[in-house]
Design a protein around this motif. Structure first.
Motif, PDB file in Angstrom:
ATOM      1  N   ASP A   1      -1.512   2.566   1.045  1.00 55.75           N
ATOM      2  CA  ASP A   1      -0.720   2.388  -0.177  1.00 55.75           C
ATOM      3  C   ASP A   1      -1.042   3.524  -1.142  1.00 55.75           C
ATOM      4  O   ASP A   1      -2.192   3.680  -1.549  1.00 55.75           O
ATOM      5  CB  ASP A   1      -1.072   1.015  -0.787  1.00 55.75           C
ATOM      6  CG  ASP A   1      -0.420   0.759  -2.139  1.00 55.75           C
ATOM      7  OD1 ASP A   1       0.413   1.563  -2.571  1.00 55.75           O
ATOM      8  OD2 ASP A   1      -0.761  -0.271  -2.754  1.00 55.75           O
ATOM      9  N   GLY A   2      -0.049   4.311  -1.504  1.00 52.61           N
ATOM     10  CA  GLY A   2      -0.260   5.428  -2.435  1.00 52.61           C
ATOM     11  C   GLY A   2      -0.783   6.672  -1.746  1.00 52.61           C
ATOM     12  O   GLY A   2      -0.248   7.772  -1.917  1.00 52.61           O
TER      13      GLY A   2
ATOM     14  N   GLU B   1      -1.907   3.388 -10.907  1.00 55.23           N
ATOM     15  CA  GLU B   1      -0.647   2.741 -10.541  1.00 55.23           C
ATOM     16  C   GLU B   1      -0.864   1.237 -10.470  1.00 55.23           C
ATOM     17  O   GLU B   1       0.017   0.440 -10.739  1.00 55.23           O
ATOM     18  CB  GLU B   1      -0.151   3.285  -9.192  1.00 55.23           C
ATOM     19  CG  GLU B   1       1.267   2.876  -8.838  1.00 55.23           C
ATOM     20  CD  GLU B   1       1.360   1.625  -7.980  1.00 55.23           C
ATOM     21  OE1 GLU B   1       2.476   1.191  -7.683  1.00 55.23           O
ATOM     22  OE2 GLU B   1       0.306   1.059  -7.586  1.00 55.23           O
TER      23      GLU B   1
ATOM     24  N   HIS C   1       6.068   6.747   0.628  1.00 48.43           N
ATOM     25  CA  HIS C   1       5.245   5.538   0.479  1.00 48.43           C
ATOM     26  C   HIS C   1       5.427   4.654   1.702  1.00 48.43           C
ATOM     27  O   HIS C   1       6.486   4.704   2.340  1.00 48.43           O
ATOM     28  CB  HIS C   1       5.666   4.770  -0.788  1.00 48.43           C
ATOM     29  CG  HIS C   1       4.586   3.952  -1.407  1.00 48.43           C
ATOM     30  ND1 HIS C   1       4.203   2.721  -0.901  1.00 48.43           N
ATOM     31  CD2 HIS C   1       3.791   4.177  -2.475  1.00 48.43           C
ATOM     32  CE1 HIS C   1       3.220   2.241  -1.645  1.00 48.43           C
ATOM     33  NE2 HIS C   1       2.942   3.100  -2.617  1.00 48.43           N
TER      34      HIS C   1
ATOM     35  N   GLN D   1       5.575  -1.504   2.518  1.00 46.65           N
ATOM     36  CA  GLN D   1       4.880  -2.684   1.984  1.00 46.65           C
ATOM     37  C   GLN D   1       5.633  -3.978   2.254  1.00 46.65           C
ATOM     38  O   GLN D   1       5.330  -5.011   1.648  1.00 46.65           O
ATOM     39  CB  GLN D   1       4.580  -2.525   0.474  1.00 46.65           C
ATOM     40  CG  GLN D   1       3.803  -1.267   0.163  1.00 46.65           C
ATOM     41  CD  GLN D   1       3.380  -1.157  -1.278  1.00 46.65           C
ATOM     42  OE1 GLN D   1       4.178  -0.812  -2.133  1.00 46.65           O
ATOM     43  NE2 GLN D   1       2.128  -1.447  -1.565  1.00 46.65           N
TER      44      GLN D   1
HETATM   45 MN    MN Z   1       1.612   2.055  -4.111  1.00 51.87          MN
END
Ligand code: MN
Ligand code: GLV
Ligand code: MN
Length: 412
Positions: A93-94, A127, A192, A195
């Motif tokens: 993530d990120g 974030e 990204h 998710q």
């Molecule tokens: Mn993220």
């Protein structure tokens, strides 16, 4: 131009960053402005300098690494994401957007590409909302969505303010100078992990994001009356946790009954005071997250939650106080960037889906000052914000290649 992604280097950098964590592997925990977060930032800065990029940091710690274009005064083409991670998170993530962005730049350099517009990698500060209760602190300030004064006074659970904590982290300068001028960016594109489960379920390797959903969050304090768990009889109780339990279910039901699959409502924090087995809960703090692709529907759910607070407070003789932490509008992505991403997919014969991002991202806020779009890659079982989050090397490399092609189109 022949672009080659160095997959091994990219994967080994993802592993190296994952090792900078306060969680036990495979969990990654990297909360903003902790020593571990600062180590990760320093490590990232060194990687950018190794790539010959010119680095700078603003007063809130957003990191910029620039490959200067042949027209240095032309608006910038930005890419990037975040490296902070919620407690017990995964390693992608990120990070895929940050290290993938760096690798895309290196692939373009290697291929002999010469950008006209400068290409800038951004590593956004916080974030995640873990420490200060509000997500996208860096991009909110960059876009002027959050004022410097409002940011300064945000506090973490220990009572330390953003101002104190950033200064301890060695960040000086005036927070009012973080906001970027309009026209700074020609375009911003963020890679990204999805998710969620859509790409994997559809068997499609890439998603081109056309819209980012509207997030909102609330802090709710339920104040009842504490007392001895043996001696206070049931008719006399004003149990804050029982009231909170009703409210949690009312929030779930508000999310379920909006009539749209895009509505989601979550209570992710429930803290009970004093938290002793033989003591009636006197106070409960809830963290509530409500999102939708439709702003009107999201706000409708928030009104329903408000009504539930009033009803439960009356019925249970407790006080329920809500504090709105954020209520942001959704963002539409820029048609020219969507086209550049789609063309890059087609060029390499990668199939892709037009998508909505249900998670929020720094791009939601950069969209207030520039055209943005996002590129999604699948993650196994749709898992994210958990230690078994996983994206395959093929998918990471594919996303990075499409990102590099897109940056070339936008910056050429
Ligand atoms: Mn993220
Ligand atoms: C970002 O991490 C989100 O919660 O959508
Ligand atoms: Mn996240």
């Amino acid at each position: 131009m022949k672009l080659a992604i160095d997959r091994e280097r990219l994967l080994s950098e993802i592993e190296a960053l994952a090792a900078l964590s306060d969680g036990e592997a495979p969990a990654v925990t990297r909360i903003v402005f902790t020593p571990t977060d600062l180590k990760a930032r320093a490590w990232m800065k060194a990687r950018c300098q190794d790539a010959g990029l010119v680095v700078r940091q603003d007063a809130i710690g957003n990191g910029f690494a620039r490959w200067t274009g042949s027209d240095p005064s032309a608006p910038v083409v930005g890419t990037g994401s975040h490296t902070d991670a919620i407690p017990n998170a995964g390693k992608y993530d990120g990070v895929v957007g940050v290290l993938g962005g760096l690798e895309a730049i290196r692939a373009l350099q290697q291929a002999g590409f010469r950008p006209k517009h400068s290409i800038e990698l951004l590593v956004f500060t916080s974030e995640e909302p873990t420490r200060f209760g509000i997500g996208c602190l860096g991009s909110r300030l960059l876009s002027g969505t959050l004022t410097a004064d409002a940011a300064t006074s945000l506090r973490d659970d220990s009572g330390a303010s953003v101002e104190e904590v950033r200064r301890q982290a060695g960040l000086a300068g005036d927070l009012r100078e973080v906001q970027l001028p309009r026209g700074y960016y020609k375009a911003f594109v963020e890679l990204h992990i999805e998710q969620g489960p859509v790409l994997e379920r559809e068997g499609v390797p890439l998603g081109v994001v056309e819209k980012i959903a509207a997030p909102a969050s609330l802090r709710v304090i339920v104040e009842g009356a504490g007392g001895h768990a043996g001696a206070v009889l049931m008719p006399d109780r004003r149990d804050a946790l029982c009231a909170a339990a009703e409210l949690i279910l009312a929030i779930e039901s508000a999310g379920q009954s909006s009539g749209a699959v895009d509505t989601v409502a979550t209570v992710g924090i429930c803290e009970v005071f004093p938290g002793a087995i033989n003591s009636i809960p006197a106070r409960v703090r809830l963290g509530v997250d409500i999102r939708d692709t439709s702003l009107a529907r999201r706000d409708g759910v928030m009104r329903t939650v408000d009504e539930a607070c009033r009803r439960i407070a009356g019925q249970r003789r407790v006080c329920i106080h809500t504090e709105l932490l954020n209520a942001d509008a959704p963002a539409d992505c820029g048609p020219a960037i969507i086209r550049a991403l789609s063309d890059a997919c087609k060029k390499h014969q990668f199939s892709f889906l037009p998508m909505t991002s249900r998670a929020y991202h720094d791009s939601l806020f950069i969209a207030r000052i520039a055209p943005v779009a996002m590129l999604f890659i699948p993650c196994r079982n749709g898992y994210s914000h958990r230690p078994d989050e996983y994206a395959s090397p093929e998918d990471i490399a594919r996303g990075t290649l499409v990102l590099a092609e897109t940056l070339a189109t936008l910056a050429g």
